[in-house]
Design a protein around this motif. Structure first.
Motif, PDB file in Angstrom:
ATOM      1  N   TRP A   1       0.824  -1.205   0.000  1.00  0.00           N
ATOM      2  CA  TRP A   1       0.000   0.000   0.000  1.00  0.00           C
ATOM      3  C   TRP A   1       0.861   1.259   0.000  1.00  0.00           C
ATOM      4  CZ3 TRP A   1      -0.824   3.595   4.063  1.00  0.00           C
ATOM      5  CH2 TRP A   1      -1.872   4.485   3.858  1.00  0.00           C
TER       6      TRP A   1
ATOM      7  N   ALA B   1       2.416   1.784  -3.297  1.00  0.00           N
ATOM      8  CA  ALA B   1       1.393   2.188  -4.268  1.00  0.00           C
ATOM      9  C   ALA B   1       1.019   3.662  -4.119  1.00  0.00           C
ATOM     10  CB  ALA B   1       0.158   1.312  -4.116  1.00  0.00           C
TER      11      ALA B   1
ATOM     12  N   TYR C   1      -4.736   2.604   5.496  1.00  0.00           N
ATOM     13  CA  TYR C   1      -4.302   1.349   4.867  1.00  0.00           C
ATOM     14  C   TYR C   1      -5.404   0.301   4.963  1.00  0.00           C
ATOM     15  CZ  TYR C   1      -2.342  -3.388   5.282  1.00  0.00           C
ATOM     16  OH  TYR C   1      -2.136  -4.740   5.206  1.00  0.00           O
TER      17      TYR C   1
ATOM     18  N   CYS D   1      -8.539   1.344   2.840  1.00  0.00           N
ATOM     19  CA  CYS D   1      -8.317   1.176   1.404  1.00  0.00           C
ATOM     20  C   CYS D   1      -8.280  -0.298   1.020  1.00  0.00           C
ATOM     21  CB  CYS D   1      -7.019   1.860   0.983  1.00  0.00           C
ATOM     22  SG  CYS D   1      -6.657   1.687  -0.791  1.00  0.00           S
TER      23      CYS D   1
ATOM     24  N   SER E   1      -8.560  -0.531  -3.494  1.00  0.00           N
ATOM     25  CA  SER E   1      -7.596  -1.618  -3.712  1.00  0.00           C
ATOM     26  C   SER E   1      -7.181  -1.708  -5.172  1.00  0.00           C
ATOM     27  CB  SER E   1      -8.191  -2.965  -3.282  1.00  0.00           C
ATOM     28  OG  SER E   1      -8.364  -3.022  -1.898  1.00  0.00           O
TER      29      SER E   1
ATOM     30  N   ALA F   1      -4.755   0.936  -5.856  1.00  0.00           N
ATOM     31  CA  ALA F   1      -3.460   0.589  -5.263  1.00  0.00           C
ATOM     32  C   ALA F   1      -2.722  -0.411  -6.149  1.00  0.00           C
ATOM     33  CB  ALA F   1      -3.645   0.022  -3.858  1.00  0.00           C
TER      34      ALA F   1
ATOM     35  N   TYR G   1       0.810   0.220  -8.043  1.00  0.00           N
ATOM     36  CA  TYR G   1       1.915  -0.681  -7.735  1.00  0.00           C
ATOM     37  C   TYR G   1       2.478  -1.295  -9.012  1.00  0.00           C
ATOM     38  CZ  TYR G   1       4.459  -4.069  -4.803  1.00  0.00           C
ATOM     39  OH  TYR G   1       5.430  -4.815  -4.164  1.00  0.00           O
TER      40      TYR G   1
END
Length: 143
Positions: A56, A59, A76, A79, A86, A89, A93
């Motif tokens: 996270w 990201a 965190y 999310c 997500s 994220a 990432y």
């Protein structure tokens, strides 16, 4: 394009700008937890995608909504347990760490599942058999 989890919750994906497709997001979710949106947090992972705190952070610390009051652990967890956050994220990432993990000359979902599960430094390693099987079956079913 959007996909719906097993409880009918939609996650929209901009196929024009995102490198992670809706199909890929769906199959990562299925492989990690059978896309169980009721899965919350344990000691090291949160949510149906089983996102770690480090993932996270890497990201870019996305949040469900803009808050004046920011508490990292809360954001965190919040999310990671929200399908749309997500998905953002995971996209961020993969934008950061995308690479050809399996040596087939392409960067695609087969690489993203490995990056997601094993991390960018471990993505050349095989997936655990249960994760691999669930991912492959999902990809075949999604067409």
């Amino acid at each position: 394009m959007e996909f719906y989890d097993s409880d009918g919750i939609s996650t929209e994906v901009d196929e024009e700008t995102n490198i992670v497709s809706a199909k890929c997001l769906r199959c990562i979710c299925v492989a990690e937890s059978d896309c169980n949106i009721n899965l919350k947090c344990d000691d090291s992972v949160c949510g149906p995608y089983k996102i770690t705190l480090g993932f996270w952070i890497d990201a870019g610390r996305p949040t469900v909504k803009d808050n004046d009051y920011y508490v990292e652990d809360y954001e965190y967890r919040n999310c990671s347990n929200d399908m749309k956050c997500s998905a953002r994220a995971i996209e961020a990432y993969m934008q950061r760490y995308a690479k050809d993990c399996n040596g087939d000359g392409e960067i695609n979902c087969d690489d993203f599942i490995r990056i997601h599960h094993n991390g960018p430094l471990g993505c050349t390693k095989s997936l655990p058999e249960n994760v691999k099987k669930a991912y492959e079956e999902c990809m075949q079913q999604q067409g």
